[in-house]
Design an enzyme around this catalytic site. Structure first.
Site, PDB file in Angstrom:
ATOM      1  N   LYS A  22       0.857  -1.207   0.000  1.00  9.88           N
ATOM      2  CA  LYS A  22       0.000   0.000   0.000  1.00  9.88           C
ATOM      3  C   LYS A  22       0.885   1.246   0.000  1.00  9.88           C
ATOM      4  CE  LYS A  22      -1.481   1.455   4.188  1.00  9.88           C
ATOM      5  NZ  LYS A  22      -1.170   2.820   4.590  1.00  9.88           N
ATOM      6  N   ASN A  23       1.940   1.242   0.812  1.00 12.91           N
ATOM      7  CA  ASN A  23       2.755   2.451   0.972  1.00 12.91           C
ATOM      8  C   ASN A  23       3.747   2.683  -0.157  1.00 12.91           C
ATOM      9  OD1 ASN A  23       1.301   2.975   3.230  1.00 12.91           O
ATOM     10  ND2 ASN A  23       2.892   2.402   4.684  1.00 12.91           N
ATOM     11  N   ARG A  96      -4.817  10.519   4.478  1.00  9.16           N
ATOM     12  CA  ARG A  96      -3.974  11.708   4.383  1.00  9.16           C
ATOM     13  C   ARG A  96      -3.196  11.750   3.058  1.00  9.16           C
ATOM     14  NH1 ARG A  96      -0.316  11.478   7.028  1.00  9.16           N
ATOM     15  NH2 ARG A  96       0.013  13.672   7.559  1.00  9.16           N
ATOM     16  N   CYS A 120      -4.289  11.924  12.783  1.00 12.66           N
ATOM     17  CA  CYS A 120      -5.014  10.652  12.813  1.00 12.66           C
ATOM     18  C   CYS A 120      -4.796  10.060  14.198  1.00 12.66           C
ATOM     19  CB  CYS A 120      -4.504   9.712  11.729  1.00 12.66           C
ATOM     20  SG  CYS A 120      -2.890   9.056  12.088  1.00 12.66           S
ATOM     21  N   ARG A 125       0.640  14.170  12.773  1.00 14.82           N
ATOM     22  CA  ARG A 125       0.991  13.961  11.349  1.00 14.82           C
ATOM     23  C   ARG A 125       1.139  15.294  10.604  1.00 14.82           C
ATOM     24  NH1 ARG A 125      -0.510   8.694  10.200  1.00 14.82           N
ATOM     25  NH2 ARG A 125       1.068   8.732   8.567  1.00 14.82           N
ATOM     26  N   PRO A 126       1.948  16.219  11.110  1.00 11.83           N
ATOM     27  CA  PRO A 126       2.124  17.496  10.409  1.00 11.83           C
ATOM     28  C   PRO A 126       2.793  17.300   9.040  1.00 11.83           C
ATOM     29  CG  PRO A 126       3.796  17.237  12.092  1.00 11.83           C
ATOM     30  CD  PRO A 126       2.849  16.085  12.268  1.00 11.83           C
ATOM     31  N   ILE A 127       2.664  18.299   8.172  1.00 15.81           N
ATOM     32  CA  ILE A 127       3.382  18.237   6.881  1.00 15.81           C
ATOM     33  C   ILE A 127       4.246  19.476   6.694  1.00 15.81           C
ATOM     34  CG2 ILE A 127       1.708  16.721   5.732  1.00 15.81           C
ATOM     35  CD1 ILE A 127       0.681  19.241   4.266  1.00 15.81           C
ATOM     36  N   ASP A 128       4.713  20.023   7.822  1.00 11.09           N
ATOM     37  CA  ASP A 128       5.537  21.244   7.746  1.00 11.09           C
ATOM     38  C   ASP A 128       6.813  21.030   6.932  1.00 11.09           C
ATOM     39  OD1 ASP A 128       6.052  19.510  10.046  1.00 11.09           O
ATOM     40  OD2 ASP A 128       7.690  20.886  10.499  1.00 11.09           O
ATOM     41  N   LEU A 129       7.363  19.821   6.954  1.00  2.00           N
ATOM     42  CA  LEU A 129       8.609  19.580   6.211  1.00  2.00           C
ATOM     43  C   LEU A 129       8.349  19.522   4.702  1.00  2.00           C
ATOM     44  CD1 LEU A 129      10.289  16.990   8.595  1.00  2.00           C
ATOM     45  CD2 LEU A 129      10.510  19.487   8.561  1.00  2.00           C
ATOM     46  N   ASP A 313       5.599   0.448  11.986  1.00  4.69           N
ATOM     47  CA  ASP A 313       4.373  -0.201  11.499  1.00  4.69           C
ATOM     48  C   ASP A 313       4.273  -1.658  11.924  1.00  4.69           C
ATOM     49  OD1 ASP A 313       4.113   1.575   8.314  1.00  4.69           O
ATOM     50  OD2 ASP A 313       3.766   2.169  10.388  1.00  4.69           O
ATOM     51  N   ILE A 335       8.741   6.999  16.774  1.00  5.87           N
ATOM     52  CA  ILE A 335       8.319   7.724  15.575  1.00  5.87           C
ATOM     53  C   ILE A 335       7.033   8.518  15.800  1.00  5.87           C
ATOM     54  CG2 ILE A 335       7.745   7.504  13.122  1.00  5.87           C
ATOM     55  CD1 ILE A 335      10.626   6.626  13.733  1.00  5.87           C
ATOM     56  N   ARG A 405      -8.187  -0.738   5.399  1.00  5.07           N
ATOM     57  CA  ARG A 405      -7.440   0.319   4.702  1.00  5.07           C
ATOM     58  C   ARG A 405      -6.143  -0.226   4.120  1.00  5.07           C
ATOM     59  NH1 ARG A 405      -6.485   5.715   7.885  1.00  5.07           N
ATOM     60  NH2 ARG A 405      -5.340   5.965   5.934  1.00  5.07           N
TER      61      ARG A 405
HETATM   62  C1  EPZ Z   1       4.639   6.893   6.340  1.00  9.72           C
HETATM   63  O1  EPZ Z   1       3.866   7.899   6.964  1.00  9.72           O
HETATM   64  C2  EPZ Z   1       3.738   5.678   6.245  1.00  9.72           C
HETATM   65  N1  EPZ Z   1       2.581   6.002   5.400  1.00  9.72           N
HETATM   66  C3  EPZ Z   1       3.284   5.255   7.640  1.00  9.72           C
HETATM   67  O2  EPZ Z   1       2.520   4.067   7.494  1.00  9.72           O
HETATM   68  C4  EPZ Z   1       4.521   4.953   8.480  1.00  9.72           C
HETATM   69  O3  EPZ Z   1       4.124   4.631   9.787  1.00  9.72           O
HETATM   70  C5  EPZ Z   1       5.446   6.185   8.504  1.00  9.72           C
HETATM   71  O4  EPZ Z   1       5.775   6.574   7.151  1.00  9.72           O
HETATM   72  C6  EPZ Z   1       6.740   5.916   9.246  1.00  9.72           C
HETATM   73  O5  EPZ Z   1       7.414   4.836   8.648  1.00  9.72           O
HETATM   74  C7  EPZ Z   1       2.728   5.999   4.061  1.00  9.72           C
HETATM   75  O6  EPZ Z   1       3.805   5.769   3.528  1.00  9.72           O
HETATM   76  C8  EPZ Z   1       1.504   6.316   3.253  1.00  9.72           C
HETATM   77  P1  EPZ Z   1       6.662  10.278   8.367  1.00  9.72           P
HETATM   78  P2  EPZ Z   1       4.411   9.417   6.964  1.00  9.72           P
HETATM   79  O7  EPZ Z   1       6.486  11.546   7.606  1.00  9.72           O
HETATM   80  O8  EPZ Z   1       5.251   9.670   5.791  1.00  9.72           O
HETATM   81  C9  EPZ Z   1       7.023  13.676  11.627  1.00  9.72           C
HETATM   82  C10 EPZ Z   1       0.770   2.585   7.929  1.00  9.72           C
HETATM   83  O9  EPZ Z   1       0.470   2.006   8.976  1.00  9.72           O
HETATM   84  N2  EPZ Z   1       6.823  14.634  10.529  1.00  9.72           N
HETATM   85  O10 EPZ Z   1       7.809   9.404   8.015  1.00  9.72           O
HETATM   86  O11 EPZ Z   1       3.241  10.311   7.205  1.00  9.72           O
HETATM   87  C11 EPZ Z   1       5.798  12.824  11.905  1.00  9.72           C
HETATM   88  O12 EPZ Z   1       4.915  13.498  12.770  1.00  9.72           O
HETATM   89  C12 EPZ Z   1       1.160   4.042   7.960  1.00  9.72           C
HETATM   90  O13 EPZ Z   1       0.814   2.038   6.794  1.00  9.72           O
HETATM   91  C13 EPZ Z   1       6.899  15.990  10.795  1.00  9.72           C
HETATM   92  O14 EPZ Z   1       7.132  16.408  11.938  1.00  9.72           O
HETATM   93  O15 EPZ Z   1       5.328   9.424   8.252  1.00  9.72           O
HETATM   94  C14 EPZ Z   1       6.394  11.590  12.534  1.00  9.72           C
HETATM   95  O16 EPZ Z   1       6.609  11.821  13.911  1.00  9.72           O
HETATM   96  C15 EPZ Z   1       0.956   4.654   9.333  1.00  9.72           C
HETATM   97  N3  EPZ Z   1       6.709  16.864   9.770  1.00  9.72           N
HETATM   98  C16 EPZ Z   1       7.742  11.443  11.837  1.00  9.72           C
HETATM   99  O17 EPZ Z   1       8.003  12.722  11.237  1.00  9.72           O
HETATM  100  C17 EPZ Z   1       6.461  16.451   8.481  1.00  9.72           C
HETATM  101  O18 EPZ Z   1       6.317  17.314   7.582  1.00  9.72           O
HETATM  102  C18 EPZ Z   1       7.769  10.390  10.728  1.00  9.72           C
HETATM  103  O19 EPZ Z   1       6.644  10.627   9.915  1.00  9.72           O
HETATM  104  C19 EPZ Z   1       6.381  15.071   8.235  1.00  9.72           C
HETATM  105  C20 EPZ Z   1       6.569  14.179   9.266  1.00  9.72           C
END
Ligand code: EPZ
Length: 431
Positions: A22-23, A96, A120, A125-129, A313, A335, A405
């Site tokens: 899925k990812n 998202r 969620c 789950r911010p997207i500031d980066l 995960d 994480i 999902r």
């Molecule tokens: C991906 O989510 C996966 N989803 C998640 O899988 C997985 O748990 C996660 O990576 C970690 O491996 C998909 O690929 C669709 P991150 P993602 O950005 O990209 C922080 C599942 O169960 N962060 O790597 O959203 C964030 O809050 C799902 O299949 C910021 O602060 O995760 C977290 O603490 C759940 N700012 C950390 O980084 C940002 O702009 C890692 O998040 C982005 C992230």
């Protein structure tokens, strides 16, 4: 709302097939936005998040096969024209996905409107980066009424420009989103502190097949040389390493003898090492892994890290196994800030788990009993199914839409190897 009914006690025996990841599929589907040509993706899992993304792309004006090829796990996407480059809230709120369409959309059209992805169950789950990276590439991003509006330079009439971007934190979809944007930027982009997950490499393989110039995917430094246009491609999605890991734990926790087929063991190094340290017997092949019990389960300690560390995960699923281990297992979730919601449900089934900050301590082995439990998120749901497979009696799991999902035909696959599991309303097939 669908429920699962699971009667514990059967060891899982036989072969279970892993579906596409899925990812990987989600960013690869978003990559089709970058070209007017058709992109054909194979080994797409039939899960709810994929359907949601199909709807999101179709709403923007993409031609997405909605029925075609589903049996062959194939998706054809053609974004010849994007008549409405908006990721609408009513679709985004269920998944998202906007964090994966923002980059390709602005790179392709110059202007993008995407609903801010909410948080969620597992975290904010911010997207500031994502935003910071696109701004470094020259985008102007404003927020209004829950939407982000992004424009490339010259009010959306020029390309993004190459930049040097160092991620403050390792982010999987952040790396993927910006990687896609950089493929059409003007000039060279260097990303540092990138996510190294296999899903990033899978996306990079598709983008390269579409004509992108990318070096270093899968490492923490990725270089992209922007090109004027990308063309269509056909790409086969990686096997789902988290589904494979979930099935390995199902074989282990039930004391079965299970062959997890169509997986890529090279993506499961951290989990394989942990399972072997607990005394689980694994025979690792090139595209399958046989899991058998090795007698009593030893306890261990888990700390979730970015790939290639132990995956977050798999944390909830491993906790279910830990309830059956001799002694104390500590599980630290580094994480996400709220990824222990399965704990209280496991405790209601008789587990002995305490949580202090980011660390859960599991004392075992516990005799688990059937109970009525509530699923809260995708992987917590899988954890509760694993616990129910060894619990005494019939466990009722509510809100299994969370599980739908990200797991394809989950109950059928488990039933085919001996699990007594049915979706409420099925005819119960006793083994
Ligand atoms: C991906 O989510 C996966 N989803 C998640 O899988 C997985 O748990 C996660 O990576 C970690 O491996 C998909 O690929 C669709 P991150 P993602 O950005 O990209 C922080 C599942 O169960 N962060 O790597 O959203 C964030 O809050 C799902 O299949 C910021 O602060 O995760 C977290 O603490 C759940 N700012 C950390 O980084 C940002 O702009 C890692 O998040 C982005 C992230």
């Amino acid at each position: 709302m669908d429920k699962f009914v699971v009667r514990g006690g059967n060891p899982l025996l036989g072969t279970i097939k892993v579906s596409g990841a899925k990812n990987s599929a989600l960013p690869c589907m978003a990559a089709a936005i970058l070209t007017e040509d058709e992109v054909i993706l194979e080994n797409i899992p039939q899960v709810r998040d994929i359907e949601t993304e199909r709807r999101l792309l179709a709403a923007m004006g993409a031609e997405v096969d909605l029925g075609y090829g589903r049996a062959q796990h194939r998706t054809s996407i053609r974004c010849a024209t994007l008549s409405d480059p908006v990721a609408k809230y009513e679709i985004v709120k269920t998944m998202r996905a906007s964090s994966l369409v923002l980059g390709p959309l602005i790179a392709r059209t110059g202007i993008a409107r995407v609903a801010m992805p909410g948080g969620c169950a597992i975290g904010g789950r911010p997207i500031d980066l994502h935003i910071k990276g696109l701004e470094a590439m020259g985008a102007t991003i404003t927020q209004d009424h829950g939407y982000l509006e992004a424009r490339t330079p010259n009010n959306g009439n020029s390309q993004l420009k190459g930049a040097h971007i160092v991620f403050d934190k390792i982010t999987v979809t952040g790396t993927e989103d910006l990687l896609m944007a950089a493929t059409l930027a003007d000039g060279e982009t260097i990303f540092e502190n990138c996510a190294r997950e296999p899903e990033v490499s899978d996306l990079a393989a598709l983008l390269t097949a579409m004509g992108a110039k990318i070096k270093g995917a899968g490492t923490s430094t990725i270089q992209v040389h922007g090109v004027a246009k990308l063309h269509g491609a056909r790409h086969r999605i990686n096997p789902d390493r988290i589904e494979a890991g979930t099935f390995l734990l199902a074989g282990a926790i039930t004391g079965g003898d299970l062959d997890v087929d169509c997986c890529n063991p090279a993506h499961l190094g951290a989990l394989i090492a942990k399972l072997e340290s607990c005394g689980i017997r694994l025979d690792v092949g090139t595209d399958h892994i046989r899991v058998r019990s090795g007698g009593s389960l030893k306890s261990t300690n888990i700390s979730t890290e970015e790939y290639p560390g132990f995956p977050t995960d798999m944390q909830a699923q491993f906790m279910a196994l830990a309830t059956q281990s001799e002694g104390t297992t500590t599980i630290t979730e580094n994480i996400f800030e709220n990824r222990f919601m399965h704990v209280q449900e496991l405790n209601r089934m008789g587990a002995n788990i305490t949580v202090e900050g980011r660390t859960a301590t599991v004392r075992g082995p516990s005799k688990l009993e059937s109970a009525a439990v509530m699923c809260s998120d995708l992987r917590a749901s899988a954890s509760l199914v694993l616990a129910a497979l060894v619990a005494d009696g019939e466990t009722i799991l509510d809100r299994v839409y969370h599980l739908d999902r990200g797991y394809e035909h989950f109950e059928e696959k488990l039933r085919n190897v001996g699990a007594q599991i049915r979706r409420m309303g099925d005819v119960f097939t006793k083994k």
